[in-house]
Design an enzyme around this catalytic site. Structure first.
Site, PDB file in Angstrom:
ATOM      1  N   ASP A  60       0.867  -1.169   0.000  1.00 47.74           N
ATOM      2  CA  ASP A  60       0.000   0.000   0.000  1.00 47.74           C
ATOM      3  C   ASP A  60       0.907   1.223   0.000  1.00 47.74           C
ATOM      4  O   ASP A  60       1.599   1.488   0.988  1.00 47.74           O
ATOM      5  CB  ASP A  60      -0.894  -0.021   1.239  1.00 47.74           C
ATOM      6  N   ARG A 146     -10.474  16.720 -13.998  1.00 45.00           N
ATOM      7  CA  ARG A 146      -9.269  16.078 -13.464  1.00 45.00           C
ATOM      8  C   ARG A 146      -8.520  17.046 -12.541  1.00 45.00           C
ATOM      9  O   ARG A 146      -7.286  17.037 -12.511  1.00 45.00           O
ATOM     10  CB  ARG A 146      -8.361  15.612 -14.600  1.00 45.00           C
ATOM     11  N   TYR A 149      -6.507  15.153  -9.682  1.00 46.63           N
ATOM     12  CA  TYR A 149      -5.562  14.257 -10.350  1.00 46.63           C
ATOM     13  C   TYR A 149      -4.464  15.067 -11.036  1.00 46.63           C
ATOM     14  O   TYR A 149      -3.265  14.786 -10.868  1.00 46.63           O
ATOM     15  CB  TYR A 149      -6.304  13.406 -11.375  1.00 46.63           C
ATOM     16  N   LYS A 153      -0.438  15.086 -10.164  1.00 48.00           N
ATOM     17  CA  LYS A 153       0.571  14.675 -11.146  1.00 48.00           C
ATOM     18  C   LYS A 153       1.529  15.827 -11.445  1.00 48.00           C
ATOM     19  O   LYS A 153       2.718  15.598 -11.721  1.00 48.00           O
ATOM     20  CB  LYS A 153      -0.107  14.186 -12.418  1.00 48.00           C
ATOM     21  N   PRO A 185      -7.015  -1.197 -17.837  1.00 49.63           N
ATOM     22  CA  PRO A 185      -8.220  -1.688 -17.159  1.00 49.63           C
ATOM     23  C   PRO A 185      -8.964  -0.617 -16.377  1.00 49.63           C
ATOM     24  O   PRO A 185     -10.199  -0.606 -16.359  1.00 49.63           O
ATOM     25  CB  PRO A 185      -7.661  -2.776 -16.238  1.00 49.63           C
ATOM     26  N   SER A 186      -8.237   0.296 -15.749  1.00 54.58           N
ATOM     27  CA  SER A 186      -8.925   1.336 -14.977  1.00 54.58           C
ATOM     28  C   SER A 186      -9.686   2.284 -15.900  1.00 54.58           C
ATOM     29  O   SER A 186     -10.813   2.697 -15.597  1.00 54.58           O
ATOM     30  CB  SER A 186      -7.928   2.118 -14.114  1.00 54.58           C
ATOM     31  N   ARG A 190     -13.892   2.883 -16.274  1.00 53.72           N
ATOM     32  CA  ARG A 190     -14.569   4.178 -16.259  1.00 53.72           C
ATOM     33  C   ARG A 190     -15.428   4.345 -17.506  1.00 53.72           C
ATOM     34  O   ARG A 190     -16.522   4.903 -17.433  1.00 53.72           O
ATOM     35  CB  ARG A 190     -13.545   5.311 -16.142  1.00 53.72           C
ATOM     36  N   ARG A 207      -9.159  13.110 -27.801  1.00 55.87           N
ATOM     37  CA  ARG A 207      -8.096  13.904 -27.180  1.00 55.87           C
ATOM     38  C   ARG A 207      -6.779  13.784 -27.945  1.00 55.87           C
ATOM     39  O   ARG A 207      -5.946  14.684 -27.917  1.00 55.87           O
ATOM     40  CB  ARG A 207      -7.845  13.426 -25.740  1.00 55.87           C
TER      41      ARG A 207
END
Length: 247
Positions: A60, A146, A149, A153, A185-186, A190, A207
């Site tokens: 983690d 975003r 996020y 980043k 996969p993520s 979504r 995009r």
């Protein structure tokens, strides 16, 4: 099989799926041994079968003690890839304090902790390559929904540059990989969870002027490049692989 990373040992976070998994496998194909980590161990159970040079361990990245334990037991590391992360979907108005802090913890503070844990041994051995997987989304160009996020980043990019300057005379390099929209996969989850998945996928594809989404294998190839001696004269830099999104 190649030898671009022969006799190197790497640790990759976020290796349970997507880019992190692809990077761990690409490193192994190029001769590296190492440790693939993910919060969910079951996602990595097949990796040692796919490559005997890959060890797996649960991690983690928001747990400082766990980071110190895993890195301390991983052997002498030549490469660190920070790929673990979390995406909050929403504008600044949709982002509460918990979302903001979670974004920073997963996407920026975790990299600070892993780098701080691994740098002493890299400096001692006079070599090392750290690859921080950031993003073009908001950290380089504006992307809607975003806010947290992108800010996290962007913090990772700032950390990359600062750390690179701090250790520039030690033989350790620190660079950032900034992917464009990549089919993982993520991302697929979504897309599938949206009211109109086909329209959502078209939006993501739009995009990139190149006309498609990136692949995790393409991002893994870029990570190999940054980790290898081919970039021995490169540190504190941002490698953008985005299909023209930021043009």
């Amino acid at each position: 099989m190649g030898d671009r990373l022969a006799n190197r040992r790497a640790l990759v976070t976020g290796a349970g799926q997507g880019m992190g998994r692809a990077i761990a496998l690409a490193f192994a194909r190029e001769g590296a041994s190492g440790v693939a980590t993910s919060r969910t161990l079951s996602k990595m159970e097949d990796l040692p079968r796919l490559s005997a040079s890959i060890d797996i361990t649960a991690l983690d990245v928001t747990d400082p003690a766990a980071i110190r334990t895993v890195i301390g037991g991983a052997g002498t590391l030549d490469i660190l890839v920070n790929c673990a992360g979390w995406v909050h979907n929403g504008s600044i108005l949709d982002c509460d304090d918990e979302d903001w802090l979670k974004s920073m913890d997963y996407n920026a503070t975790s990299a600070f902790r892993t780098m701080k844990a691994v740098l002493p041994q890299m400096i001692e051995h006079g070599r090392g390559s750290i690859v921080n997987v950031a993003s073009v989304a908001s950290s380089i160009t504006g992307v809607p929904n975003r806010a947290a996020y992108g800010a996290s980043k962007a913090a990772m990019i700032g950390l990359t540059k600062a750390a690179a300057r701090d250790v520039i005379a030690t033989g350790v390099r620190v660079n950032a990989l900034c992917p464009g929209t990549t089919l993982s996969p993520s991302l697929q989850s979504r897309i599938d969870a949206s009211p109109d998945p086909q329209e959502m996928q078209r939006t993501f594809i739009a995009r990139q002027p190149i006309g498609r989404l990136g692949t995790v294998e393409e991002m893994a190839a870029a990570a190999v490049y940054l980790a290898s001696d081919e970039t021995a004269f490169m540190t504190g830099q941002i490698l953008v692989v985005d299909g023209g999104q930021t043009l």
